[in-house]
Scaffold this motif. Structure first.
Motif, short mmCIF file in Angstrom:
data_model
loop_
_atom_site.label_atom_id
_atom_site.label_comp_id
_atom_site.label_asym_id
_atom_site.label_seq_id
_atom_site.Cartn_x
_atom_site.Cartn_y
_atom_site.Cartn_z
N ILE A 134 30.43 -1.84 -13.76
CA ILE A 134 30.47 -3.26 -13.37
C ILE A 134 29.23 -3.54 -12.53
N GLU A 135 28.50 -4.57 -12.93
CA GLU A 135 27.30 -4.94 -12.17
C GLU A 135 27.39 -6.43 -11.87
N VAL A 136 27.48 -6.79 -10.61
CA VAL A 136 27.64 -8.20 -10.26
C VAL A 136 26.54 -8.60 -9.29
N LYS A 137 25.73 -9.56 -9.74
CA LYS A 137 24.70 -10.08 -8.84
C LYS A 137 25.31 -11.24 -8.06
N VAL A 138 25.40 -11.09 -6.76
CA VAL A 138 26.00 -12.13 -5.93
C VAL A 138 24.88 -12.90 -5.23
N GLN A 139 24.76 -14.16 -5.60
CA GLN A 139 23.73 -15.01 -5.01
C GLN A 139 24.41 -15.90 -3.97
N ASN A 140 23.94 -15.83 -2.74
CA ASN A 140 24.54 -16.65 -1.68
C ASN A 140 23.80 -17.98 -1.57
N ASN A 141 24.43 -19.03 -2.03
CA ASN A 141 23.85 -20.38 -1.89
C ASN A 141 24.67 -21.25 -0.94
N LEU A 142 25.29 -20.62 0.04
CA LEU A 142 26.10 -21.39 1.00
C LEU A 142 25.16 -22.13 1.94
N ILE A 143 25.06 -23.42 1.71
CA ILE A 143 24.08 -24.25 2.39
C ILE A 143 24.29 -24.26 3.90
N ASN A 144 25.51 -23.97 4.33
CA ASN A 144 25.76 -23.95 5.78
C ASN A 144 25.26 -22.68 6.44
N GLY A 145 24.67 -21.79 5.62
CA GLY A 145 24.02 -20.62 6.21
C GLY A 145 24.91 -19.42 6.45
#
Ligand SMILES: *[C@@H]1O[C@H](CO)[C@@H](O)[C@H](O)[C@H]1NC(C)=O
Ligand SMILES: *[C@@H]1O[C@H](CO)[C@@H](O)[C@H](O)[C@H]1NC(C)=O
Ligand SMILES: *[C@@H]1O[C@H](CO)[C@@H](O)[C@H](O)[C@H]1NC(C)=O
Ligand SMILES: *[C@@H]1O[C@H](CO)[C@@H](O)[C@H](O)[C@H]1NC(C)=O
Ligand SMILES: *[C@@H]1O[C@H](CO)[C@@H](O)[C@H](O)[C@H]1NC(C)=O
Ligand SMILES: [Cu+2]
Length: 704
Positions: A134-145
């Motif tokens: 399993i390969e999961v790229k997790v991109q954090n786009n939480l604008i609140n930081g």
């Protein structure tokens, strides 16, 4: 990989005059090259439209073969702020088809901000075969930081402890705009789930993770005809605000601990709408489960609770044949209802031998959710046109209850320790226990100074007069609040000040002190590699009737014994019982679990062989309790025992202090703020620090 559609979308996006790439160049060929660069950049950043919003179409969802043909299963996860009943929902629920539009998340009809992955609730389902990667790229786009990390609940991460996803235990949390790619082998078979390990979990950042086996390897494969992606079901609680808001209100503005809705797979009913034409009350859609008559279906149910909620699941006029929990199979047991606490999973077979019709699948709330219910419709093929059955529960639904809430075992009630494990992982019972630890969980009547200032806001009254109690309690283990270290333990433990830690032994010694004063530290239980360890988990039940589902990372444990003693108990009482030989452990074929609810005023004895080196989080799976500190870290083995860990994992944390004064070029005073003094002051537990020092310093002096 991006689909053709998404490439077209990107092309349009990149060619558009509003694209930042297009602000400068004007000639066609420069624009073309820039557009390609723009598209490449966006694809690299994972901005393309994901092919297939539902993951039921992923190539890794397949019938598992023997011998295995392992695949590498890649997923792109983007975590971001989103909203229920957003404008994507258009005329939902007035036009019910609009509720199923892409990106429309109706939830229970109440608009609220959510934190989700790929704009789905629950998030994408990962369904693979044993031995896949399993390969999961997790991109954090939480604008609140906010930073995040994703935990793969139930996956043991043997050989990859750095993929366990606990912030500041196994990794640096992923900062805003960064990505982290998790990669691990799917070796822990069964029904699991993934979730953000932190406060964003109850806001929607969770999804299922199922590792299936080839039929010849599944001891229960003869019991069912179908094991379908759409029969993986989350049962969870839901509130109408961002969870952290409720959390902080819980501590600073009184006790508000009841969710608003119980949901199946992110679908429930709360908000009432009036139909423009008929004037009827209408709602957002219920969750629907489709089956054919006279078939046997394997259902996989996953429970999660943000608040102190436990669930009972049943299907009207059907018994459930329960066959596995937390990925481990046991002798099938036929029941009328099944209890689940947060973090627990149960698999059951449903035999559709009733009349063609519609039947309710029910979540009945227990504990703080008593009186609440959630409904989904089980629809037999051919029953679509039939009216919904009445919502009231028919009294005929009698039969066995498995995994009860705060109850002793009795003829109609089977506790999980009574299950009989089968399958390859079952212990033969020959190994003897090397070491036993007693761990008491309590909602301590202790003022937590992080929330309530001991002088300005003495929640428990001045001079510790408990009778003036009017506020929250401190969720703790052995009278200690877990405090996150400043740097991840797995990779940077040597850089963490020893004054931040406390050992299991030192907290035992400081117990009398910590019963009165708030004790807080990075609580670590050190276990030698290879030891067979027993944990006697006790819920003293002093204040509220509240069981704690305790979850261990990295392992599945045997459940050897379990009982409810009364409205309350204590570690000492249970120890006394044990020493008098009054706790009978069943070693042979004891059921295997990774999450077990400890009855309020009772105990559970679990055992595991510490053969998976790493820093493993052990905590109550009620989000509210975990965040407040009802956790500790079980450190198995030493750094030398760890499997190879990538040297380039991100590093983080600590307390930076400028050594040089940029204004004068000279050195600032050499004295750094004394972190030891601060730690001592904050925790108010000099005793703990002293005892800790005597126990832990020799250990650390070796490593420094
Ligand atoms: C609901 O929406 C769909 C798609 O926009 C449309 O085709 C259909 O006519 C609508 N139904 C009603 C009852 O308005
Ligand atoms: C709908 O309900 C409202 C208020 O209950 C009432 O005033 C109205 O007349 C009703 N309309 C119809 C078409 O029944
Ligand atoms: C469920 O099981 C109970 C006890 O085993 C039995 O009495 C009942 O008839 C069963 N119900 C159905 C719907 O099969
Ligand atoms: C806990 O449950 C018991 C019955 O088991 C009841 O007598 C008691 O009042 C309950 N306590 C609270 C705080 O709800
Ligand atoms: C243990 O059980 C025995 C027999 O039931 C009983 O006499 C004894 O009091 C119990 N001891 C404790 C510490 O509960
Ligand atoms: Cu708890």
């Amino acid at each position: 990989m991006p689909s053709i559609l998404s490439v077209v979308v990107l092309l349009i996006q990149c060619w558009s005059p509003t694209s930042t790439f297009m602000m400068l160049p004007s000639t066609v060929w420069i624009r073309s090259v820039t557009a390609l660069v723009c598209m490449y950049t966006l694809i690299q950043e994972g901005h393309y439209v994901k092919a297939g919003y539902r993951s039921d179409t992923h190539e890794c969802l397949r019938t598992c073969e023997w011998p295995p043909k392992p695949k590498i299963c890649r997923y792109d996860f983007t975590i971001e702020l989103f909203h229920t009943m957003s404008t994507d929902c258009m005329d939902c629920p007035h036009n019910q088809t609009h509720c199923y539009r892409p990106q429309c998340i109706p939830a229970d009809g109440v608009p609220r901000a959510i934190i989700v992955i790929n704009k789905l609730l629950p998030g994408p389902s990962i369904q693979v075969c044993e031995h896949d990667t399993i390969e999961v790229k997790v991109q954090n786009n939480l604008i609140n930081g906010e930073s995040v990390a994703i935990h793969w609940h139930g996956i043991h991460q043997r050989g990859t402890p750095h993929m366990d996803g606990v912030p500041l235990v196994t990794q640096c949390p992923i900062p805003y705009r960064s990505s982290f790619t998790y990669k691990f082998k799917a070796e822990t078979v069964g029904t699991h789930f993934w979730h953000v390990h932190g406060a964003q979990l109850p806001d929607g950042a969770f999804g299922s993770l199922v590792v299936r086996q080839a039929a010849p390897n599944d001891v229960h494969s003869s019991l069912y005809d179908h094991d379908l992606a759409q029969h993986v079901i989350f049962v969870h609680d839901w509130i109408h605000e961002i969870f952290i808001e409720r959390y902080i209100r819980f501590f600073l503005h009184g006790f508000d601990d009841t969710p608003d809705t119980l949901m199946f797979n992110g679908e429930g009913r709360h908000a009432k709408f009036v139909h423009e034409v008929s004037n009827d009350t209408i709602y957002t859609p219920r969750h629907e489960v489709h089956v054919e008559r006279n078939q046997r279906y394997r259902f996989r149910v996953i429970a999660n609770a943000g608040l102190e909620c436990t669930f009972q699941v049943s299907v009207d006029e059907h018994n459930l044949t329960v066959i596995a929990s937390d990925g481990a199979p046991f002798q099938p047991i036929q029941v009328a209802a099944l209890g689940l606490s947060s973090g627990e999973r149960f698999d059951f077979v449903l035999n559709t031998r009733q009349e063609v019709g519609k039947y309710w699948m029910r979540i009945t709330g227990r504990e703080f959710c008593a009186g609440m219910k959630g409904l989904a419709l089980l629809i037999y093929e051919g029953a679509d046109g039939l009216p919904d059955p009445p919502e009231e529960e028919t009294p005929s639904q009698m039969g066995v209850l498995l995994n009860p809430f705060n109850m002793k075992s009795s003829p109609g009630v089977v506790t999980t320790n009574e299950l009989i494990a089968i399958g390859d992982d079952t212990w033969t019972g020959e190994e003897t226990t090397d070491v036993v630890y007693y761990i008491g969980s309590q909602l301590g009547l202790i003022n937590n100074p992080n929330y309530n200032h001991p002088v300005y806001n003495p929640t428990f009254g001045v001079a510790g007069d408990k009778s003036t109690f009017r506020g929250p309690l401190s969720p703790q283990l052995n009278h200690v609040t877990y405090k996150s270290p400043t740097k991840p333990l797995l990779t940077q433990s040597r850089e963490v000040s020893e004054f931040e830690f406390c050992s299991f032994e030192s907290t035992q010694a400081a117990q009398q002190h910590c019963r009165i004063h708030h004790c807080e530290c990075t609580h670590v239980l050190e276990i030698e590699l290879g030891k067979v360890v027993e944990l006697v988990l006790i819920d003293n039940g002093l204040v509220l009737n509240n069981s704690h589902p305790m979850h261990l990372h990295g392992y599945r444990f045997q459940v050897l014994a379990m009982d409810k003693l009364g409205d309350m108990t204590s570690v000492d009482e249970v120890k006394g019982l044990d020493e008098a030989g009054n706790i009978t452990r069943r070693y042979l074929n004891a059921p295997l679990k990774d999450t077990v609810p400890v009855p309020d005023g009772g105990y559970v004895v679990v055992r595991f062989k510490a053969d998976n080196p790493g820093w493993w989080f052990f905590h109550c799976h009620v989000e509210l309790h975990m965040l407040a500190g009802m956790s500790l870290v079980i450190h198995v083995g030493s750094d030398d025992d760890l499997p190879p860990i990538p040297q380039d994992l991100p590093r983080c944390g600590g307390d930076w202090y400028p050594k040089e004064d940029p204004m004068t070029g000279g050195l600032t005073p050499t004295a750094m703020p004394n972190s030891a003094a601060i730690a001592q002051d904050r925790t108010g537990i000099p005793a703990l620090v002293c005892v800790f020092a005597s126990v832990m310093l020799p250990l650390f002096s070796k490593s420094f």
